[in-house]
Structure formats: C-alpha cells, structure tokens
Design a protein around this motif. Structure first.
Motif, short mmCIF file in Angstrom:
data_model
loop_
_atom_site.label_atom_id
_atom_site.label_comp_id
_atom_site.label_asym_id
_atom_site.label_seq_id
_atom_site.Cartn_x
_atom_site.Cartn_y
_atom_site.Cartn_z
N THR A 23 -12.94 1.92 -6.62
CA THR A 23 -11.54 2.08 -6.24
C THR A 23 -10.78 0.78 -6.47
O THR A 23 -9.64 0.78 -6.97
CB THR A 23 -11.43 2.50 -4.76
N ALA A 24 -11.39 -0.34 -6.07
CA ALA A 24 -10.74 -1.63 -6.27
C ALA A 24 -10.47 -1.89 -7.76
O ALA A 24 -9.42 -2.42 -8.14
CB ALA A 24 -11.61 -2.74 -5.70
N SER B 157 -9.89 11.70 3.08
CA SER B 157 -9.38 10.39 3.48
C SER B 157 -9.79 10.06 4.91
O SER B 157 -10.02 8.89 5.25
CB SER B 157 -7.85 10.34 3.34
N TYR C 123 0.82 -1.21 0.00
CA TYR C 123 0.00 0.00 0.00
C TYR C 123 0.86 1.26 0.00
O TYR C 123 0.42 2.30 -0.51
CB TYR C 123 -0.96 -0.01 1.19
N GLU D 281 -14.95 3.27 7.02
CA GLU D 281 -14.53 1.87 6.90
C GLU D 281 -14.20 1.27 8.25
O GLU D 281 -14.66 0.18 8.60
CB GLU D 281 -13.30 1.76 5.98
N LEU E 274 -6.44 7.40 -2.72
CA LEU E 274 -7.11 8.70 -2.65
C LEU E 274 -6.12 9.80 -2.29
O LEU E 274 -6.10 10.87 -2.91
CB LEU E 274 -8.24 8.64 -1.63
N MET F 52 -8.02 -6.67 -3.56
CA MET F 52 -9.02 -5.79 -4.14
C MET F 52 -10.20 -6.56 -4.76
O MET F 52 -11.31 -6.05 -4.82
CB MET F 52 -8.39 -4.89 -5.23
N MET G 150 -11.56 9.77 -8.03
CA MET G 150 -12.12 9.25 -6.78
C MET G 150 -12.95 10.32 -6.07
O MET G 150 -14.00 10.03 -5.50
CB MET G 150 -11.00 8.76 -5.87
N ILE H 187 -7.56 0.25 -8.89
CA ILE H 187 -6.32 -0.24 -8.27
C ILE H 187 -5.84 -1.49 -8.98
O ILE H 187 -4.63 -1.66 -9.25
CB ILE H 187 -6.54 -0.52 -6.76
N ALA I 215 -7.69 1.94 -0.43
CA ALA I 215 -8.52 3.03 -0.97
C ALA I 215 -8.01 4.39 -0.51
O ALA I 215 -7.88 5.32 -1.31
CB ALA I 215 -9.97 2.84 -0.54
N VAL J 181 -15.81 6.97 -9.92
CA VAL J 181 -14.43 6.64 -9.55
C VAL J 181 -13.69 6.03 -10.74
O VAL J 181 -12.54 6.39 -11.01
CB VAL J 181 -14.41 5.67 -8.35
N MET K 214 -15.89 1.75 -2.95
CA MET K 214 -14.86 0.74 -2.75
C MET K 214 -14.73 -0.17 -3.97
O MET K 214 -13.61 -0.55 -4.35
CB MET K 214 -15.19 -0.10 -1.51
#
Length: 650
Positions: free
Chosen positions: A204-205, A334, A102, A341, A144, A436, A471, A208, A140, A466, A201
């Motif tokens: 974003t996944a 963020s 990450y 989350e 971001l 992800m 995002m 990613i 995520a 997104v 999510m």
C-alpha cells in the motif's frame, strides 16, 4: 490388548508408579460448555473479581469496564496533565497536515480530514483503554476505501454521493467493530498475521508513493486505478501536465522532512522536530504559495476550507440497495484493517511501558467513535502508528492527550481553517511520501526470509497483490494463504519419536537430540495436536509408518517391537472420528502383537475415551499412565513377565 503383554496386570510392589491417571474425573456438560465458551470469548476473564462484590459494586465495575475513563479520571493529576498537554499539542501539529493529506488521498474535501481529528479522539478518550494511542485517519484505510467506493461512484461525477458513501461506510465499520468487541469476537482479527500486515502495508505504501507523483509533478489528471502499471502509464500519458515548479518545491520539502527524521534517529531527544516538521511544511508552503501566487505558476493549492466545527451528517447516510453492498464491503475490509493496525500499535507501545490494553475494549472504542464520526462528517479513524509513536515519545500519560489534540483541532476549525487554503498540494504529497517510506519495512522482509520462508511468501503475496493488482486482491490472497497454512497445520500435525536422555528420566525428540537412546522393544510417539476428523486419517497412516520403520529397525537388531506408547500431553481434544481412528489403530497393531499404552492424557481426552469405552474395553485401564517413564516401566515389567512365563513353560 496386544498379545505381548497377554492379560497381565500392571506392575506392582517396587515397580508400581506412585501416582495414577485419574480416569474417572468428570465434568457436567454445562460446566464443560461454559468453560469452553469462557476460554474462547473471555480468555482474560475481565469480570473475575466481581463475584465478591455487592450488586451495586458489580454494576459500577461493569460500567468502568466499558467506560475506562471512569477508572483513570478520578486518579488524574495536574502532574500528568502537563505531560498530556505537551503530547496533545505535538500530535495536533501532526494531525493537521496528516488529516488534510489523507483526505486528499481518499479524494475527499480536505476539511473532512480535520473533522475526523476532532470528534473521534474525544470518544476514544472515554472508551479507549490505551494510554499511548493517538486517534486519526490512516493512509492505507483511506486508499482502500477510495479504491472500493470509486468503483461504484466517481468522485468527479458525483462528489456529494461519494462523500455520503464514505460516511455510510464509516457507520458500518463502527457497527462491525462494536459488535466484535461486545461479542468478544476479536479472534477474527487474528487472521491478519503479522506477515500479511507487513506485506499489505508495504504494498500500500508503494502505490501511495507512486500516486503522490501526481501532486509532486503538479498534474491535474490521473488514473483512478491503484495498481503500479496503471499508475506508471498515467504518469507517462499525462507528462505534458508536469510542472517543474511543483517538482522543485516537492524535492525541497522531501529533503527537509527526511532530514528531520534523520535528526530524530541521531538525537532521540529532538523527536519533536520531526513531529512538527509536517506542520512546518504546510505553513511554509502556504506562505510561499500565497506570496508567489503559486496557483497561477504551476503550484496547485488545496483551495477553500470552511470555518466551523463538524456539521451533522446523520441525514446523509445512504442505505440505498444500489450502493449498500459496496459500503458494507468497504466498511468491513477497512474496519478489519483499522482494528489490526490500531490494536497492534496499542499493544506494542503498552509493552514498552509494561502496561496492558484490552483488545475487546479497543474494538468497542473504535466502533463507537466511527459510528459517532459517521454522524458528524468524519470518515474512518483508528490509531495510526506514526501519530501514536509521536504521542508516546512526547511523554503522554493517559488518553487525555487525545482530548488536548481534539481541542486544538477545534480551535483550528473555528478560527484558522481558511488559512490553510493556500497549502500546496505538493506539500501534502511530500508529507505522505515520507510517512509511507517508514511502512516499507525491508529489514522485516529480510528477517521473514531468513526465519520462515512460508511467512515470507505470505508477505510477498500481499505486497505483490497490492502493487500489481488491487488492495482487496492482495489482502484477500494473503489471508487465504495464511488460512490454508493454518489448516495444513491442523490437517497435517507433527508427530515425533521420543528417546531417553542418558542419565535422566527425560524423553525427547530423537531428531532434535540424536544422542537420545531408543528403548528396546518400545516405540514412544508424541502426538502434538488435537485429534479431529480432519487429521485422523493422516495420523493413522503416519503412526503405522512409524511402527513399520521401527519394526524394521528392531528386526535388524534381532528384536521385536511389542509396545507403542503414545505421549498425549499435546493432545488438547479428540472427537468421535479421532476415537474411531485409535480403535482402528488398536486392531491393526493387535494383529501384529503390539500393545498400545497411553501416557499423560488430558482431562478433555480421558473423559471422551472413558465414555466411548476405548480405555476400559479396548486397551484396558492398566495401560494408561501418568508419565512416559511409568509407561516404559510397565512395558518392561510386562515383557519380562512374559519371558519368564515362556521360560517356565519350556
């Protein structure tokens, strides 16, 4: 009052109701204000048991409230530690590859990911209220932050400033989260609906996973943008950099990781296999890259990792006016995402064990650990679902598992960090891709489409925004649509006509229960929301339409509509515009010879209706009832009395 009832009194003797509405109950303004604020900011009433305690007891209770470790630590046993030790070691094996992965996703030095798994978990163990949450970085939020900050400073051009802005963003995130917890403003996080989070999510996944094609293909150049079109264009533009060696190794890692997940599904007792699989990928990949000199044969590696625990970074925080707007924006967005989350994960796991967590305590804990993290070379941390789920299934008993994980990471930083220099980037990409895949919840998308089409639209707005834009745009558009929907619920509240269920004293919505019978000469309407300026005009028009429809139906049956009963049990509050609307409604119906009756008004409503004179001077106290049954009985009595009077006159 309406002409149908004349100036008759309420029914007496056998027809009189046993109980009456208490119209003269009053609360002092200070009490009403205090009650309202308490319900808004302290719905859980955390200090309800303090009144009976001496001052010292209150102080100790308040300290234990803000430092939950003082609550569970004195009762902690060796038996619990055995479980926490196993859970802590297990999540540490996951924290190492995730931390490095990450950090690379955020375009930070990989060692920052390990730093972020050392200090924050220690602080969460002190201030956190969840026994199941495992602290660490999340994909995520990492992406971001990178997408916002790199628009201000490119990591390739000025990596030091880029890193400093990450520290500063973590500081503002911590301040923001702590303030929300201290001032009990967790309701702000509630604007992130489950539909928004699922779509965000999932989107974003998706991006990613697309971005990990850089590592999977061994590419050196890539776009800084996150939208799907830019990513695909970049992959095709730099196709001359593709390396088959990385691709083959990446596929092998993917097969291994996905197989471990399937094994966990078939045999849940072997959950630990999938938990340590990412760590095994890092180890096996590092050994392989070292033996074959992968960096020289199309398999890029992480590179040097410094040995030693977190250096202080408080002096690197930058509050330059040129960049402060960017870091505040990054920290705020963020921070909201991390809170949503972390708290959602903590609550869902706590429900399984029949435990409770305090959302405001969690905000304070997240805030403190992010502030401290910004001082010790960490970037944003929260409670990621994957790591927390592993912690839960490993049998954790308390936040001590986070302490064990932190100690393991400390040992890695002190003695083993340089060994991870040979970790292939493709291994990290494979770990991220598999992690992800679990965030793209196709079943939930189908469930939303089946249950609530509008929720599905909100989810898809976040997802599409997104994936195809940014995002921030995806998240903002989805939140905006959710807020608009909420405002529509307030501005356009539901009303329904009630009918009587045969053989009972129950009154229900005639649309839901078609066999519910109409009451002759009486229209019963149920109002289901607070009456405010924003919906008063709509309610007036909607009620008049109900009345007009009922009048036409009565005329077809040779009857006249003479009474309208408002069931007010669902009206939690009313403002001055709402009272004015009721007065206007009374005048309109009075001209038609229709009398208004109120049933089951709440204290907050009767207070204002009495003070405004609406009840006493406009409709009369005799037309306010405890139940719909009482109101209808009074209407029938008054109607019969009116008919008898007319007969006597004839």
């Amino acid at each position: 009052m309406g002409t149908a009832a004349g100036d008759g009194d309420r029914p007496r003797l056998g027809a009189a109701p046993e109980h009456k509405v208490n119209l003269y109950a009053r609360r002092p303004f200070s009490e009403a204000l205090r009650s309202g604020l308490a319900e808004t900011f302290f719905p859980d009433d955390p200090f309800r048991g303090f009144a009976a305690l001496p001052p010292a007891g209150r102080a100790w209770g308040a300290l234990k409230y803000f430092v939950p470790a003082l609550e569970w630590a004195p009762r902690y046993s060796i038996g619990n530690f055995k479980y926490d030790l196993l859970a802590g070691i297990t999540i540490a094996s996951l924290a190492i590859p995730q931390g490095i992965s990450y950090a690379k996703l955020a375009k930070l030095p990989p060692i920052i990911g390990l730093y972020s798994s050392f200090v924050p978990p220690l602080l969460y163990a002190l201030f956190g209220s969840s026994n199941n949450l495992a602290v660490g970085t999340v994909a995520a939020a990492s992406l971001l932050l990178a997408s916002i900050i790199e628009n201000e400073v490119a990591p390739e051009e000025n990596p030091q400033l880029y890193l400093q802005l990450f520290y500063t963003a973590a500081f503002f995130t911590g301040v923001f989260q702590t303030a929300l917890g201290v001032f009990r403003l967790g309701l702000i996080v509630d604007f992130l609906s489950r539909s928004t989070i699922s779509g965000f999510m999932g989107g974003t996944a998706t991006i990613i996973i697309m971005q990990q094609l850089k590592g999977m293909l061994g590419m050196k150049h890539f776009t800084a943008k996150t939208d799907l079109i830019s990513v695909v264009r970049s992959i095709l533009h730099y196709r001359h950099e593709w390396r088959w060696q990385s691709a083959v190794l990446g596929i092998c890692f993917l097969v291994f990781l996905l197989s471990s997940k399937q094994l966990r599904k078939k045999k849940p007792n072997l959950f630990w296999v999938s938990a340590i699989a990412p760590f095994l990928v890092v180890v096996m990949g590092g050994v392989f890259a070292f033996l074959v000199k992968g960096n020289e044969h199309g398999i890029p590696i992480v590179g040097d990792l410094k040995k030693g625990i977190n250096p202080l970074s408080i002096s690197q925080l930058t509050f330059n006016s040129k960049h402060v707007n960017t870091v505040v924006k990054a920290g705020f967005l963020s921070g909201i995402l991390a809170l949503a989350e972390g708290i959602a994960v903590g609550r869902s796991l706590a429900l399984i064990k029949n435990e409770q967590i305090d959302g405001n305590k969690e905000m304070i804990a997240f805030g403190i650990m992010n502030i401290a993290g910004s001082f010790t070379s960490c970037y944003l941390t929260t409670g990621p679902f994957s790591k927390s789920a592993v912690n839960f299934h490993a049998g954790c008993r308390s936040p001590m598992s986070n302490v064990v994980m932190s100690v393991c990471i400390m040992l890695v930083l002190l003695f083993l960090a340089p060994l991870f220099k040979y970790t292939p980037l493709v291994a990290l990409s494979a770990i991220i891709v598999v992690a992800m895949l679990g965030l793209i919840k196709v079943k939930e998308f189908r469930h939303l489409y089946k249950v609530d089409k509008f929720d599905f639209i909100i989810c898809m707005v976040a997802f599409v925004g997104v994936v195809f834009f940014t995002m921030v745009i995806g998240l903002g558009a989805s939140i905006g649509l959710s807020v608009i929907r909420s405002l529509l619920f307030v501005a356009r509240p539901t009303t329904c006509k009630l009918g009587s269920i045969a053989g009972s004293e129950i009154f229900r919505d005639v649309r839901q229960y078609p066999y519910a019978r109409n009451i002759p000469n009486v229209l019963v309407l149920q109002l289901n929301s607070a009456i405010y300026f924003v919906n008063a005009s709509y309610l007036r028009e909607r009620i008049l339409r109900w009345v007009e429809d009922e009048e036409n139906a009565c005329k077809r049956n040779g009857q006249d509509l003479q009474y309208v009963v408002f069931e007010l049990g669902g009206v939690s509050s009313i403002d001055n515009t709402g009272i004015g609307m009721l007065s206007e409604l009374h005048k309109s119906l009075d001209r038609k010879g229709i009398t208004i009756a109120l049933a089951n008004p709440r204290l907050e409503v009767t207070e204002k209706l009495m003070l405004s004179g609406y009840i006493k001077d406009t409709i009369g106290e005799e037309w306010v009832f405890l139940t719909v049954k009482d109101a209808i009985a009074a209407c029938r009595y008054a109607l019969q009395r009116s008919r008898n009077k007319e007969g006597d006159e004839v």
